[in-house]
Design an enzyme around this catalytic site. Structure first.
Site, PDB file in Angstrom:
ATOM      1  N   GLN A 102       3.069   9.982   1.205  1.00  0.00           N
ATOM      2  CA  GLN A 102       4.345   9.263   1.271  1.00  0.00           C
ATOM      3  C   GLN A 102       5.245   9.544   0.079  1.00  0.00           C
ATOM      4  OE1 GLN A 102       2.287   5.272   2.199  1.00  0.00           O
ATOM      5  NE2 GLN A 102       4.246   5.127   3.254  1.00  0.00           N
ATOM      6  N   HIS A 155      -4.628   1.283   7.437  1.00  0.00           N
ATOM      7  CA  HIS A 155      -3.277   1.859   7.467  1.00  0.00           C
ATOM      8  C   HIS A 155      -3.166   3.037   6.485  1.00  0.00           C
ATOM      9  CE1 HIS A 155       1.284   1.167   7.723  1.00  0.00           C
ATOM     10  NE2 HIS A 155       1.158   2.042   6.747  1.00  0.00           N
ATOM     11  N   GLU A 156      -3.702   2.854   5.280  1.00  0.00           N
ATOM     12  CA  GLU A 156      -3.577   3.902   4.252  1.00  0.00           C
ATOM     13  C   GLU A 156      -4.503   5.089   4.544  1.00  0.00           C
ATOM     14  OE1 GLU A 156      -1.036   3.664   2.467  1.00  0.00           O
ATOM     15  OE2 GLU A 156      -0.673   1.565   2.959  1.00  0.00           O
ATOM     16  N   HIS A 170      -2.829   7.289   6.913  1.00  0.00           N
ATOM     17  CA  HIS A 170      -1.833   8.170   6.288  1.00  0.00           C
ATOM     18  C   HIS A 170      -2.476   9.478   5.820  1.00  0.00           C
ATOM     19  CE1 HIS A 170       2.056   6.238   6.071  1.00  0.00           C
ATOM     20  NE2 HIS A 170       1.544   5.102   5.645  1.00  0.00           N
ATOM     21  N   GLY A 174       0.846  -1.183   0.000  1.00  0.00           N
ATOM     22  CA  GLY A 174       0.000   0.000   0.000  1.00  0.00           C
ATOM     23  C   GLY A 174       0.883   1.234   0.000  1.00  0.00           C
ATOM     24  N   CYS A 187       5.902   0.030   7.288  1.00  0.00           N
ATOM     25  CA  CYS A 187       5.483   1.179   6.485  1.00  0.00           C
ATOM     26  C   CYS A 187       6.700   1.677   5.713  1.00  0.00           C
ATOM     27  CB  CYS A 187       4.946   2.277   7.407  1.00  0.00           C
ATOM     28  SG  CYS A 187       4.414   3.754   6.523  1.00  0.00           S
ATOM     29  N   LEU A 188       6.499   1.997   4.438  1.00  0.00           N
ATOM     30  CA  LEU A 188       7.626   2.464   3.628  1.00  0.00           C
ATOM     31  C   LEU A 188       8.160   3.802   4.142  1.00  0.00           C
ATOM     32  CD1 LEU A 188       6.429   1.463   0.047  1.00  0.00           C
ATOM     33  CD2 LEU A 188       8.001   0.248   1.570  1.00  0.00           C
TER      34      LEU A 188
END
Ligand code: NI
Length: 165
Positions: free
Chosen positions: A51, A133-134, A137, A46, A91-92
């Site tokens: 990000q 999660h997204e 963000h 994701g 997470c990236l």
């Protein structure tokens, strides 16, 4: 298509609620495609627009990592959530940290797809967790913020201290 550079905590763009997308146009579609490529190139499942430094309510997801089956979600709203689930998340934007995060098991999400068409999705399992999660963000929240305080306290100092905290 091009790969985008990733923003990493504590970048302030990760702390702010993102702006709604006014229109799903060619530019948004191109951004979504670039985000999909960037997500795969970094082994993610994701990726949210903040990000990659874009202040927009947009994320892409591919829990199965199946090419062509990616989800593009614009202006998402988590309408309902039920149950309790948790898996180890990464997470990236938070490299080298993996933690078990409390989440809902089941969610209903409403938004626009990559063509600007409204849709609603009810799901559970890994996809439900990715959606939470997204969506977080896009509210300026990282998975670290979901950890109970006694758990956060155990994290290395640099990981614990966020720019927006
Ligand atoms: Ni993330």
């Amino acid at each position: 298509m091009s790969l985008l550079s990733l923003r990493v905590d504590p970048d302030p763009v990760l702390c702010r609620p993102a702006q709604p997308v006014a229109r799903v146009d060619e530019e948004i579609r191109r951004l979504a495609q670039d985000m999909i490529e960037t997500m795969y190139a970094n082994d993610g499942i994701g990726l949210a627009a903040p990000q990659v430094g874009r202040d927009l309510q947009l994320f892409v997801a591919s829990p199965t990592r199946e090419r062509g089956r990616e989800l593009v979600v614009v202006n998402p709203v988590l309408e309902a959530a039920r149950g309790r689930n948790s898996i180890v998340e990464g997470c990236l934007s938070v490299p080298q940290v993996w933690e078990k995060v409390p989440r809902a098991t089941w969610v209903r999400l409403r938004g626009l797809d990559g063509t600007g068409t409204p849709f609603a999705l009810e799901t559970e399992g890994l996809l439900a967790i990715v959606l939470q999660h997204e969506t977080d963000h896009l509210q300026g929240r990282l998975f670290l913020d979901r950890l109970p305080w006694w758990h956060r306290r155990r994290l290395p100092r640099l990981t614990r201290r966020r720019a927006c905290a």
